[in-house]
Write a protein that holds these residues in place. Structure first.
Motif, PDB file in Angstrom:
ATOM      1  N   ALA A  15       0.820  -1.213   0.000  1.00 40.20           N
ATOM      2  CA  ALA A  15       0.000   0.000   0.000  1.00 40.20           C
ATOM      3  C   ALA A  15       0.853   1.261   0.000  1.00 40.20           C
ATOM      4  O   ALA A  15       0.401   2.318  -0.451  1.00 40.20           O
ATOM      5  CB  ALA A  15      -0.944   0.004   1.198  1.00 40.20           C
ATOM      6  N   LEU A  33      -8.412   3.327   1.583  1.00 42.17           N
ATOM      7  CA  LEU A  33      -7.954   1.952   1.721  1.00 42.17           C
ATOM      8  C   LEU A  33      -8.696   1.230   2.842  1.00 42.17           C
ATOM      9  O   LEU A  33      -9.099   0.064   2.686  1.00 42.17           O
ATOM     10  CB  LEU A  33      -6.448   1.929   1.987  1.00 42.17           C
ATOM     11  N   TYR A  73      -1.471  -3.951   3.571  1.00 45.65           N
ATOM     12  CA  TYR A  73      -1.736  -2.678   4.237  1.00 45.65           C
ATOM     13  C   TYR A  73      -0.724  -2.328   5.318  1.00 45.65           C
ATOM     14  O   TYR A  73      -0.520  -1.144   5.608  1.00 45.65           O
ATOM     15  CB  TYR A  73      -3.125  -2.706   4.879  1.00 45.65           C
TER      16      TYR A  73
END
Length: 204
Positions: A15, A33, A73
Motif C-alpha cells: 500500500a 484503503l 496494508y
C-alpha cells in the motif's frame, strides 16, 4: 550523514506504493484503503457455504482476504480496516458471513481473530515477511494460528463444546483449504514484489 533517498522512500508494504504527495493526501488515501478493505472483506464473507454435518462454521473466502489485506496494508491500516469491519458488523451492518450481523453469533471469535491476525501479518510484512516464498508461508501460518486461537475457544463457549469437539468443528475441517490459500499467497505476494522491484529498477 543523511540516509540514501532510496532507503527513505523504500516501501514497507504494498500500500505504501500508492502515491501521496502531502500529509492530507496520505490521510485521504489511507481512509479510502480502510473503507475499501472493509468492504472487500465484507464482500468476501458472502462467498460462503456451510456443511452442517461437518461444522457449524461456514467455509469462507474471508480468511484469505483478511491475510492479504494485512500483508498489503501493514499493521496500522489493517488494524483500522478490521476494527471497522468488526465494530460496524456488530452494530448491525450485514456484512459478516452470509449477511449476518450483531455480536450474538458463535463465529464472533473468528472475526476478533481476523483483527489480531491482520495486525500481526501486517507487522511481519512491514518488516519484509512477504518478500520471499518461505517468509510468506511463515507469515500466513502465523495469521491462521491467531484466527483459530480466538475462533475455536469462542466457538466452544458459544456452543458448549469441549476442546476436542471445538477443534473438530472449528479447525480441522478447514486445514486443507488453509493449505491451498497459503500456497496461493506464497506465490502472489512475493510475485507482486518481484514485479514491483523489476518495474522500479527499469525506471532507474
Amino acid at each position: 550523514m543523511a540516509a540514501p533517498a532510496a532507503a527513505i522512500t523504500a516501501p514497507g508494504v504494498l500500500a505504501d506504493l500508492l502515491p501521496a504527495s502531502t500529509r492530507a493526501v496520505a490521510v485521504a488515501r489511507d481512509a479510502v484503503l480502510v473503507l475499501g478493505g472493509a468492504a472487500a472483506i465484507g464482500a468476501s464473507a458472502q462467498i460462503a457455504f456451510t456443511i452442517p454435518q461437518i461444522s457449524p462454521v461456514p467455509f469462507v473466502l474471508t480468511t484469505f482476504t483478511v491475510l492479504l489485506v494485512g500483508a498489503a496494508y501493514g499493521p496500522l491500516r489493517a488494524g483500522l480496516t478490521l476494527a471497522l469491519y468488526l465494530v460496524a458488523g456488530a452494530a448491525g451492518v450485514p456484512w459478516f458471513t452470509e449477511g449476518a450481523s450483531g455480536y450474538a453469533i458463535p463465529t464472533l471469535g473468528y472475526i476478533i481473530g481476523f483483527l489480531a491476525a491482520a495486525v500481526a501479518v501486517g507487522f511481519l510484512a512491514k518488516h519484509g515477511g512477504d518478500r520471499t516464498i518461505v517468509k510468506t508461508v511463515g507469515l500466513m501460518v502465523v495469521g491462521n494460528v491467531l484466527m483459530y486461537a480466538f475462533g475455536v475457544p469462542y466457538l466452544a463457549y458459544a456452543l458448549d463444546l469441549n476442546a476436542t469437539e471445538a477443534l473438530s468443528a472449528g479447525m480441522v475441517p478447514f486445514l486443507a483449504g488453509d493449505a491451498v490459500k497459503l500456497v496461493l499467497a506464497a506465490l502472489l505476494l512475493p510475485g507482486t514484489w518481484w514485479a514491483v522491484n523489476k518495474f522500479r529498477n527499469s525506471e532507474d
